[in-house]
Design an enzyme around this catalytic site. Structure first.
Site, PDB file in Angstrom:
ATOM      1  N   LYS A 134      39.281 -16.252   5.080  1.00 47.47           N
ATOM      2  CA  LYS A 134      40.408 -17.149   5.409  1.00 47.47           C
ATOM      3  C   LYS A 134      40.238 -17.894   6.733  1.00 47.47           C
ATOM      4  O   LYS A 134      40.805 -18.958   6.906  1.00 47.47           O
ATOM      5  CB  LYS A 134      41.722 -16.363   5.394  1.00 47.47           C
ATOM      6  CG  LYS A 134      41.874 -15.403   6.545  1.00 47.47           C
ATOM      7  CD  LYS A 134      43.107 -14.520   6.376  1.00 47.47           C
ATOM      8  CE  LYS A 134      43.218 -13.566   7.544  1.00 47.47           C
ATOM      9  NZ  LYS A 134      43.925 -12.334   7.205  1.00 47.47           N
ATOM     10  N   ARG A 193      53.999  -3.940   8.242  1.00 45.43           N
ATOM     11  CA  ARG A 193      53.679  -5.040   7.352  1.00 45.43           C
ATOM     12  C   ARG A 193      54.037  -4.573   5.948  1.00 45.43           C
ATOM     13  O   ARG A 193      55.180  -4.245   5.703  1.00 45.43           O
ATOM     14  CB  ARG A 193      52.229  -5.496   7.521  1.00 45.43           C
ATOM     15  CG  ARG A 193      52.167  -7.035   7.708  1.00 45.43           C
ATOM     16  CD  ARG A 193      50.764  -7.581   7.814  1.00 45.43           C
ATOM     17  NE  ARG A 193      50.143  -7.744   6.504  1.00 45.43           N
ATOM     18  CZ  ARG A 193      49.206  -8.651   6.239  1.00 45.43           C
ATOM     19  NH1 ARG A 193      48.784  -9.481   7.178  1.00 45.43           N
ATOM     20  NH2 ARG A 193      48.671  -8.736   5.045  1.00 45.43           N
TER      21      ARG A 193
HETATM   22  C1  LIG Z   1      43.065 -11.295   7.690  1.00 46.73           C
HETATM   23  C2  LIG Z   1      43.088  -9.929   7.195  1.00 46.73           C
HETATM   24  C3  LIG Z   1      42.019  -9.061   7.482  1.00 46.73           C
HETATM   25  C4  LIG Z   1      40.838  -9.472   8.342  1.00 46.73           C
HETATM   26  O1  LIG Z   1      41.155  -9.365   9.699  1.00 46.73           O
HETATM   27  P1  LIG Z   1      40.038  -9.645  10.809  1.00 46.73           P
HETATM   28  O2  LIG Z   1      40.702  -9.276  12.080  1.00 46.73           O
HETATM   29  O3  LIG Z   1      39.744 -11.119  10.731  1.00 46.73           O
HETATM   30  O4  LIG Z   1      38.863  -8.828  10.478  1.00 46.73           O
HETATM   31  C5  LIG Z   1      42.066  -7.780   6.964  1.00 46.73           C
HETATM   32  N1  LIG Z   1      43.095  -7.368   6.197  1.00 46.73           N
HETATM   33  C6  LIG Z   1      44.129  -8.175   5.901  1.00 46.73           C
HETATM   34  C7  LIG Z   1      45.222  -7.650   5.050  1.00 46.73           C
HETATM   35  C8  LIG Z   1      44.177  -9.470   6.396  1.00 46.73           C
HETATM   36  O5  LIG Z   1      45.212 -10.256   6.094  1.00 46.73           O
END
Ligand SMILES: *Cc1c(COP(=O)(O)O)cnc(C)c1O
Length: 259
Positions: free
Chosen positions: A37, A130
């Site tokens: 993303k 969350r």
């Molecule tokens: C964006 C996201 C990640 C990745 O996080 P990073 O800090 O970029 O490694 C992992 N799990 C979820 C649920 C996310 O939304």
């Protein structure tokens, strides 16, 4: 092309970061998912991650997953599906994160209509506020329901940390997740493929060998793409110079800061 401003993306460095993280994770029996993303799932970036040895790509947007559907990878929707989009979820994601029975029931219908088996990771809240239920009983009940839904396959238990509430991954909360996963397995006579503990924020814990045995997935975005993890600190064995902003200077003058 000479269009400015522009961002130069060093795909080789992203591949190297990924290779290094895949190998460090393997030493701890963890198989990372590659989160796309941060680059809106630009296919070139997704391919650079795949070239580093990752087989599961994860993104929080369906529009991003749609862009990488043609790549040879499994896909994971990194958030809870909305009821209005379950058909697209089944179409573009092999796996999704879930916490509501009504959504699982809708996914089940959509999966059956498309002749697919949709895989789900049930989320449990370990304090970050969350997604997921707080109480073990709640999560166990949801997992039990999930195993009875046609077209749905319960493949994992997960949690989200260091996100909304800023609760860091710890050996204590990760152990709770593993214990609950073992309970889900005993309860339903199955083996969960994924115990998904954390994002890049969990790498430090893992590298200090404090990640409890049984956590076998980390969802890695920032560490692969930018070489950073918890609190945006640099992650060992990664490089940070992956994205480079390039612009033309159109004026150089020294001026006072107050009019
Ligand atoms: C964006 C996201 C990640 C990745 O996080 P990073 O800090 O970029 O490694 C992992 N799990 C979820 C649920 C996310 O939304």
């Amino acid at each position: 092309m000479n269009a400015y401003p522009r961002i130069n993306i060093h795909l080789d460095t992203i591949t190297d970061n990924t290779k290094n993280m895949v190998s460090v994770c393997a030493n701890h029996n963890v198989k990372p998912a590659g989160v796309t993303k941060l680059a809106c799932a630009l296919p070139e970036v997704a391919n650079a991650i795949l070239a580093g040895g990752i087989t599961l790509l994860a993104d929080s947007r369906l529009s991003n997953l749609r862009k990488i559907k043609h790549l040879r990878a499994q896909t994971l929707l990194l958030r809870l599906p909305a009821l209005s989009e379950v058909e697209e979820v089944v179409e573009f994601a092999d796996i999704s994160l879930n916490s509501e029975l009504v959504t699982l029931q809708a996914l089940s219908k959509a999966a059956q209509a498309q002749g697919k088996r949709h895989q789900v990771i049930v989320m449990h809240d370990l304090g970050d506020l969350r997604e997921g239920g707080f109480f073990a009983e709640e999560t166990l009940a949801l997992c039990r329901e999930a195993t009875h839904l046609p077209g749905i396959e319960l493949v994992g238990l997960g949690t989200n940390l260091a996100c909304y509430g800023g609760v860091e991954p710890s050996s204590s909360n990760q152990s709770q997740l593993v214990a609950l996963a073992r309970q889900v397995e005993a309860d339903n006579q199955l083996t969960l493929q994924y115990v998904s503990g954390a994002s890049s924020a969990g790498l430090g814990l893992m590298m200090r060998s404090e990640l409890p045995e049984g956590v076998n997935q980390l969802r890695l975005g920032a560490s692969l793409l930018m070489g950073i993890g918890l609190n945006d600190d640099p992650v060992p064995h990664t490089r940070q110079d992956t994205f480079q902003l390039e612009a033309e200077i159109i004026e150089i003058k020294v001026k006072p800061s107050v009019p």
